[in-house]
Design a protein around this motif. Structure first.
Motif, PDB file in Angstrom:
ATOM      1  N   LEU A   1      15.474 -10.151  -2.657  1.00  0.00           N
ATOM      2  CA  LEU A   1      14.073 -10.357  -2.267  1.00  0.00           C
ATOM      3  C   LEU A   1      13.896 -10.239  -0.750  1.00  0.00           C
ATOM      4  N   ASN A   2      14.998 -10.307  -0.013  1.00  0.00           N
ATOM      5  CA  ASN A   2      14.951 -10.117   1.436  1.00  0.00           C
ATOM      6  C   ASN A   2      14.947  -8.637   1.817  1.00  0.00           C
ATOM      7  N   ASN A   3      15.319  -7.764   0.908  1.00  0.00           N
ATOM      8  CA  ASN A   3      15.549  -6.368   1.277  1.00  0.00           C
ATOM      9  C   ASN A   3      15.142  -5.396   0.172  1.00  0.00           C
TER      10      ASN A   3
ATOM     11  N   ASN B   1      12.057  -6.097  -1.865  1.00  0.00           N
ATOM     12  CA  ASN B   1      10.920  -6.534  -1.067  1.00  0.00           C
ATOM     13  C   ASN B   1      10.015  -5.339  -0.752  1.00  0.00           C
TER      14      ASN B   1
ATOM     15  N   GLU C   1       7.157  -5.165   0.684  1.00  0.00           N
ATOM     16  CA  GLU C   1       6.615  -5.158   2.046  1.00  0.00           C
ATOM     17  C   GLU C   1       7.626  -4.594   3.042  1.00  0.00           C
TER      18      GLU C   1
END
Length: 176
Positions: free
Chosen positions: A54-56, A59, A61
């Motif tokens: 979810l950090n990369n 994700n 965004e």
């Protein structure tokens, strides 16, 4: 890795230049530490936060921000992670960036079991009985044409759901 190699081969066979397509990769600190092959095959890379996906890689965004900043023409998201999130192709499309994969609406319909079953029933694909096997024409399987957004209309979708114990029991009774 395989996708970059395949696209380079295609570029060579099509344009006579394996570097006709430039690849920008996202890379986590963990990928860099592991000297991941896809980073070596890419023309450049942008480091993204490490840790959970979810950090990369999951994700949207982060992916769309990098795509815009790097001025890319298209994004191929790989497998899993954000590649299964309809928000990614929809957001890229709004930015004028091509998504190499299915459109957001198609991804939305096929990625949802209820919507996918309704779509299959509409195409007359045999399916096992379920809560959406009734409520359609002549109380047969639910069927739907996709709406303007390319998804199953909400009122048809809702007929395939069970939201209470009583609805589940009634659907089970009808299925047998």
């Amino acid at each position: 890795t395989k996708s970059i190699m395949s696209m380079r081969q295609w570029a060579y066979m099509t344009f006579g230049d394996e570097n006709a397509i430039q690849f920008v990769a996202m890379a986590t600190p963990e990928d860099l530490k592991a000297n991941a092959e896809f980073i070596r095959l890419a023309d450049s890379f942008v480091e993204v936060p490490g840790g959970k996906n979810l950090n990369n890689y999951a994700n949207v965004e982060v992916i769309t921000k990098i795509a815009k900043e790097q001025g890319v023409d298209a994004v191929w998201p790989g497998w899993g992670h954000a590649s299964e999130n309809p928000k990614l192709p929809n957001t890229l499309n709004a930015l004028g960036i091509k998504f190499i994969g299915p459109t957001g609406p198609v991804m939305s319909v096929l990625g949802d079991k209820i919507a996918a079953n309704i779509l299959a029933q509409t195409a007359k694909v045999p399916s096992i009985p379920w809560s959406g096997s009734f409520g359609g024409p002549d109380d047969g399987p639910l069927q739907a044409n996709l709406n303007a957004e390319g998804t199953i209309p909400d009122e048809i979708f809702e007929k395939g759901t069970t939201r209470t114990v009583e609805e589940a029991v009634e659907a089970a009774r009808r299925i047998g």
